[in-house]
Design a protein around this motif. Structure first.
Motif, PDB file in Angstrom:
ATOM      1  N   GLU A  22      -0.858   1.290   6.535  1.00 38.52           N
ATOM      2  CA  GLU A  22      -2.046   0.821   5.825  1.00 38.52           C
ATOM      3  C   GLU A  22      -1.856  -0.623   5.367  1.00 38.52           C
ATOM      4  OE1 GLU A  22      -4.475   1.609   1.645  1.00 38.52           O
ATOM      5  OE2 GLU A  22      -3.025   3.106   2.362  1.00 38.52           O
ATOM      6  N   ALA A  23      -0.660  -0.937   4.855  1.00 42.88           N
ATOM      7  CA  ALA A  23      -0.384  -2.298   4.395  1.00 42.88           C
ATOM      8  C   ALA A  23      -0.456  -3.289   5.562  1.00 42.88           C
ATOM      9  CB  ALA A  23       0.988  -2.363   3.730  1.00 42.88           C
ATOM     10  N   ILE A  24       0.144  -2.940   6.684  1.00 40.38           N
ATOM     11  CA  ILE A  24       0.154  -3.833   7.844  1.00 40.38           C
ATOM     12  C   ILE A  24      -1.249  -4.017   8.399  1.00 40.38           C
ATOM     13  CG2 ILE A  24       0.923  -4.006  10.243  1.00 40.38           C
ATOM     14  CD1 ILE A  24       3.579  -2.722   9.310  1.00 40.38           C
ATOM     15  N   ASP A  25      -2.009  -2.929   8.522  1.00 40.88           N
ATOM     16  CA  ASP A  25      -3.372  -3.025   9.068  1.00 40.88           C
ATOM     17  C   ASP A  25      -4.261  -3.901   8.192  1.00 40.88           C
ATOM     18  OD1 ASP A  25      -2.623  -1.399  11.148  1.00 40.88           O
ATOM     19  OD2 ASP A  25      -3.538   0.422  10.331  1.00 40.88           O
ATOM     20  N   THR A  26      -4.072  -3.813   6.871  1.00 44.67           N
ATOM     21  CA  THR A  26      -4.894  -4.608   5.957  1.00 44.67           C
ATOM     22  C   THR A  26      -4.502  -6.076   5.987  1.00 44.67           C
ATOM     23  OG1 THR A  26      -5.217  -2.714   4.487  1.00 44.67           O
ATOM     24  CG2 THR A  26      -5.594  -4.894   3.547  1.00 44.67           C
ATOM     25  N   TYR A  27      -3.195  -6.339   6.073  1.00 43.43           N
ATOM     26  CA  TYR A  27      -2.717  -7.720   5.968  1.00 43.43           C
ATOM     27  C   TYR A  27      -2.777  -8.481   7.289  1.00 43.43           C
ATOM     28  CZ  TYR A  27      -0.164 -11.514   3.734  1.00 43.43           C
ATOM     29  OH  TYR A  27       0.186 -12.725   3.192  1.00 43.43           O
ATOM     30  N   ARG A  28      -2.808  -7.771   8.411  1.00 38.03           N
ATOM     31  CA  ARG A  28      -2.741  -8.458   9.705  1.00 38.03           C
ATOM     32  C   ARG A  28      -3.846  -9.506   9.889  1.00 38.03           C
ATOM     33  NH1 ARG A  28       0.115  -7.144  13.891  1.00 38.03           N
ATOM     34  NH2 ARG A  28       0.312  -4.948  13.303  1.00 38.03           N
ATOM     35  N   PRO A  29      -5.133  -9.202   9.574  1.00 40.23           N
ATOM     36  CA  PRO A  29      -6.157 -10.245   9.746  1.00 40.23           C
ATOM     37  C   PRO A  29      -5.891 -11.494   8.905  1.00 40.23           C
ATOM     38  CG  PRO A  29      -7.168  -8.085   9.449  1.00 40.23           C
ATOM     39  CD  PRO A  29      -5.721  -7.924   9.145  1.00 40.23           C
ATOM     40  N   LEU A  30      -5.335 -11.317   7.721  1.00 39.32           N
ATOM     41  CA  LEU A  30      -5.009 -12.461   6.881  1.00 39.32           C
ATOM     42  C   LEU A  30      -3.907 -13.299   7.509  1.00 39.32           C
ATOM     43  CD1 LEU A  30      -6.350 -10.309   4.917  1.00 39.32           C
ATOM     44  CD2 LEU A  30      -4.984 -11.333   3.119  1.00 39.32           C
ATOM     45  N   GLN A  39       9.751   0.064   0.999  1.00 39.93           N
ATOM     46  CA  GLN A  39      10.132  -0.983   1.944  1.00 39.93           C
ATOM     47  C   GLN A  39      10.296  -2.329   1.240  1.00 39.93           C
ATOM     48  OE1 GLN A  39       6.837  -0.290   4.662  1.00 39.93           O
ATOM     49  NE2 GLN A  39       8.268   0.241   6.308  1.00 39.93           N
ATOM     50  N   ILE A  40       9.410  -2.629   0.320  1.00 40.46           N
ATOM     51  CA  ILE A  40       9.494  -3.899  -0.406  1.00 40.46           C
ATOM     52  C   ILE A  40      10.699  -3.916  -1.324  1.00 40.46           C
ATOM     53  CG2 ILE A  40       8.330  -5.289  -2.167  1.00 40.46           C
ATOM     54  CD1 ILE A  40       5.685  -4.571  -0.716  1.00 40.46           C
ATOM     55  N   ILE A  41      10.965  -2.823  -1.998  1.00 41.92           N
ATOM     56  CA  ILE A  41      12.158  -2.735  -2.849  1.00 41.92           C
ATOM     57  C   ILE A  41      13.418  -2.970  -2.022  1.00 41.92           C
ATOM     58  CG2 ILE A  41      13.585  -1.131  -4.183  1.00 41.92           C
ATOM     59  CD1 ILE A  41      10.897   0.136  -5.138  1.00 41.92           C
ATOM     60  N   ASP A  42      13.494  -2.311  -0.856  1.00 42.55           N
ATOM     61  CA  ASP A  42      14.676  -2.466  -0.001  1.00 42.55           C
ATOM     62  C   ASP A  42      14.829  -3.912   0.469  1.00 42.55           C
ATOM     63  OD1 ASP A  42      15.133   0.231  -0.290  1.00 42.55           O
ATOM     64  OD2 ASP A  42      14.270   0.782   1.660  1.00 42.55           O
ATOM     65  N   LYS A  43      13.714  -4.558   0.812  1.00 37.47           N
ATOM     66  CA  LYS A  43      13.792  -5.938   1.301  1.00 37.47           C
ATOM     67  C   LYS A  43      14.224  -6.897   0.205  1.00 37.47           C
ATOM     68  CE  LYS A  43      11.387  -9.378   4.064  1.00 37.47           C
ATOM     69  NZ  LYS A  43      10.223  -9.656   4.923  1.00 37.47           N
ATOM     70  N   VAL A  44      13.713  -6.723  -0.992  1.00 40.40           N
ATOM     71  CA  VAL A  44      14.129  -7.587  -2.102  1.00 40.40           C
ATOM     72  C   VAL A  44      15.625  -7.427  -2.353  1.00 40.40           C
ATOM     73  CG1 VAL A  44      13.895  -8.037  -4.573  1.00 40.40           C
ATOM     74  CG2 VAL A  44      11.853  -7.663  -3.167  1.00 40.40           C
ATOM     75  N   HIS A  45      16.122  -6.201  -2.251  1.00 43.31           N
ATOM     76  CA  HIS A  45      17.561  -5.982  -2.409  1.00 43.31           C
ATOM     77  C   HIS A  45      18.350  -6.725  -1.330  1.00 43.31           C
ATOM     78  CE1 HIS A  45      18.494  -3.296  -5.734  1.00 43.31           C
ATOM     79  NE2 HIS A  45      17.380  -2.638  -5.501  1.00 43.31           N
ATOM     80  N   ARG A  46      17.863  -6.717  -0.085  1.00 47.76           N
ATOM     81  CA  ARG A  46      18.573  -7.420   0.995  1.00 47.76           C
ATOM     82  C   ARG A  46      18.636  -8.915   0.709  1.00 47.76           C
ATOM     83  NH1 ARG A  46      15.418  -4.041   4.255  1.00 47.76           N
ATOM     84  NH2 ARG A  46      14.123  -5.779   4.968  1.00 47.76           N
ATOM     85  N   TYR A  47      17.554  -9.470   0.222  1.00 45.94           N
ATOM     86  CA  TYR A  47      17.539 -10.890  -0.101  1.00 45.94           C
ATOM     87  C   TYR A  47      18.403 -11.181  -1.325  1.00 45.94           C
ATOM     88  CZ  TYR A  47      14.218 -12.567   3.352  1.00 45.94           C
ATOM     89  OH  TYR A  47      13.640 -12.958   4.529  1.00 45.94           O
ATOM     90  N   VAL A  79       5.349  -7.170   2.820  1.00 43.68           N
ATOM     91  CA  VAL A  79       4.218  -6.357   3.262  1.00 43.68           C
ATOM     92  C   VAL A  79       4.755  -4.999   3.686  1.00 43.68           C
ATOM     93  CG1 VAL A  79       2.364  -6.093   4.952  1.00 43.68           C
ATOM     94  CG2 VAL A  79       2.869  -8.351   4.001  1.00 43.68           C
ATOM     95  N   GLY A  80       4.228  -3.939   3.071  1.00 46.80           N
ATOM     96  CA  GLY A  80       4.688  -2.607   3.414  1.00 46.80           C
ATOM     97  C   GLY A  80       4.488  -1.641   2.277  1.00 46.80           C
ATOM     98  N   SER A  81       5.212  -0.555   2.326  1.00 44.64           N
ATOM     99  CA  SER A  81       5.172   0.438   1.250  1.00 44.64           C
ATOM    100  C   SER A  81       6.032  -0.045   0.092  1.00 44.64           C
ATOM    101  CB  SER A  81       5.710   1.773   1.761  1.00 44.64           C
ATOM    102  OG  SER A  81       7.107   1.675   2.022  1.00 44.64           O
ATOM    103  N   ALA A 123       0.868  -1.179   0.000  1.00 45.87           N
ATOM    104  CA  ALA A 123       0.000   0.000   0.000  1.00 45.87           C
ATOM    105  C   ALA A 123       0.901   1.225   0.000  1.00 45.87           C
ATOM    106  CB  ALA A 123      -0.926  -0.002   1.208  1.00 45.87           C
ATOM    107  N   LYS A 124       0.338   2.372  -0.238  1.00 49.88           N
ATOM    108  CA  LYS A 124       1.140   3.584  -0.358  1.00 49.88           C
ATOM    109  C   LYS A 124       1.931   3.885   0.909  1.00 49.88           C
ATOM    110  CE  LYS A 124       0.432   5.006  -4.594  1.00 49.88           C
ATOM    111  NZ  LYS A 124       1.581   5.134  -5.546  1.00 49.88           N
ATOM    112  N   ASN A 125       1.396   3.507   2.077  1.00 52.18           N
ATOM    113  CA  ASN A 125       2.174   3.664   3.304  1.00 52.18           C
ATOM    114  C   ASN A 125       2.161   2.349   4.071  1.00 52.18           C
ATOM    115  OD1 ASN A 125       0.125   3.803   5.675  1.00 52.18           O
ATOM    116  ND2 ASN A 125      -0.721   5.224   4.147  1.00 52.18           N
TER     117      ASN A 125
END
Length: 349
Positions: free
Chosen positions: A240-248, A284-292, A279-281, A235-237
């Motif tokens: 919002e991404a965490i709040d939406t994904y947490r129930p799942l 954040q996802i771009i940075d995590k993919v780079h770390r992996y 899960v994130g902005s 999600a854009k921030n």
């Protein structure tokens, strides 16, 4: 970097089976529309999966699409007759116009092994033997062969002839060095599951693949690695991404506990920190993919194709955001070799 959308066709709710298959078809069409490079269908032969026949599902997808590469994820060669598997996939290769790629593996699950009378002791030998024959069938006009687990072949001619000769085969690996060694021995690419555990065991297997690749005399520059992810929602921030994904995520934890399984990651925050879940902005996802990528050196990555509890609008919006804000950056910053071209398919026999 290139991106696949993959489904194992989990069917854990009460919707009609036909409706669940239609969701898979719709997601494949959406993946092509949004610009994914490939769409993959798993193979499982036990509850709660209905992915026992990936060539049939992928053939239907082939008729609905025109560009996207079609993957298996994985073809369980330890359970299958390699001659019959060749016939199915050579047919699909022709029907899809040469868009097929295979990810093979021994598969998992005791119910599957019992169904096909495969044991824990012989599953790896079956996988290696089946691949040896499958590989030869794809390359040779007539095959003479003998092994332990199926009747021998004497100057056998198996049809139809494939469109791609050979098809590219990846080796899927979650925990085993056997699959890694098989990939390196034949000079094939490796696809690390990278889903259930933290990154360390998967990174160790990728290092082992590269070591065995050189041991078997292959050029280190030719090694090719793909890697999975354990879930995705952007999600854009980030909040919002965490709040939406947490129930799942919490529903997934509840399912694990109902099955008597102890989850590796006990909270969404823990999973975001230590697992491959994305899960994130967008940044954040771009940075995590780079770390992996620093640990794996992978050029291909998969996202889950299914909504997995998201609404249809949330699912589509998140995938659109991936293709608009995330994929272009990763494609630019992490170079990858091209997939085989449909137009460059070799002639047949």
């Amino acid at each position: 970097m290139k991106f696949l959308a993959i489904t194992l066709i989990v069917h854990a709710d009460r919707k009609p089976t036909r409706q669940r298959f239609q969701e898979v078809l719709d997601n494949a069409v959406l993946a092509e529309e949004l610009g994914f490079d490939g769409f993959g269908v798993g193979e499982r032969h036990e509850r709660p999966f209905i992915s026992s026949s990936p060539p049939v599902v992928l053939s239907h997808i082939a008729a609905l699409t025109s560009r996207i590469r079609l993957f298996t994820a994985v073809t369980t060669l330890s359970l299958l007759d390699p001659v019959r598997a060749y016939e199915d996939y050579a047919t699909l290769d022709n029907l899809s116009g040469g868009r097929l790629e295979l990810i093979i593996g021994k598969g998992n699950g005791s119910a599957q092994r019992q169904l096909f009378h495969v044991t824990e002791d012989d599953q790896w030998d079956r996988n290696a033997e089946s691949y040896e024959l499958f590989r030869r069938l794809w390359r040779e006009d007539k095959v003479t062969w003998a092994g332990r687990f199926r009747p021998s072949l004497d100057d056998a001619e198996v049809w139809p002839e494939p469109l791609q000769r050979p098809v590219r085969v990846w080796h899927g690996s979650a925990t085993s060095r056997e699959s890694v060694d098989l990939a390196a021995r034949y000079g094939d690419p490796l696809f690390s599951a990278n889903v259930t555990n933290p990154i360390e065991p998967y990174a160790a297997l990728v290092r082992h693949y590269r070591e065995r690749w050189e041991f078997y005399g292959h050029d280190p520059a030719d090694a090719l690695v793909g890697a999975g992810s354990a879930g995705y929602y952007a999600a854009k921030n980030s909040q919002e991404a965490i709040d939406t994904y947490r129930p799942l995520f919490n529903a997934r934890l509840a399912m694990f506990r109902k099955l008597g399984l102890d989850p590796v990651f006990h909270s969404l925050e823990d999973a975001i920190e230590r697992s491959s879940i994305l899960v994130g902005s967008p940044q954040q996802i771009i940075d995590k993919v780079h770390r992996y990528h620093e640990r794996f050196g992978h050029e291909v990555m998969h996202l889950q194709a299914d909504a997995d509890g998201l609404t249809d609008d949330q699912h589509r919006t998140s995938l659109e955001l991936f293709q608009s804000d995330i994929a272009p950056v990763l494609r630019r910053e992490i170079p990858s070799r091209p997939f085989p071209s449909v137009e460059a398919v070799p002639t047949g026999r």
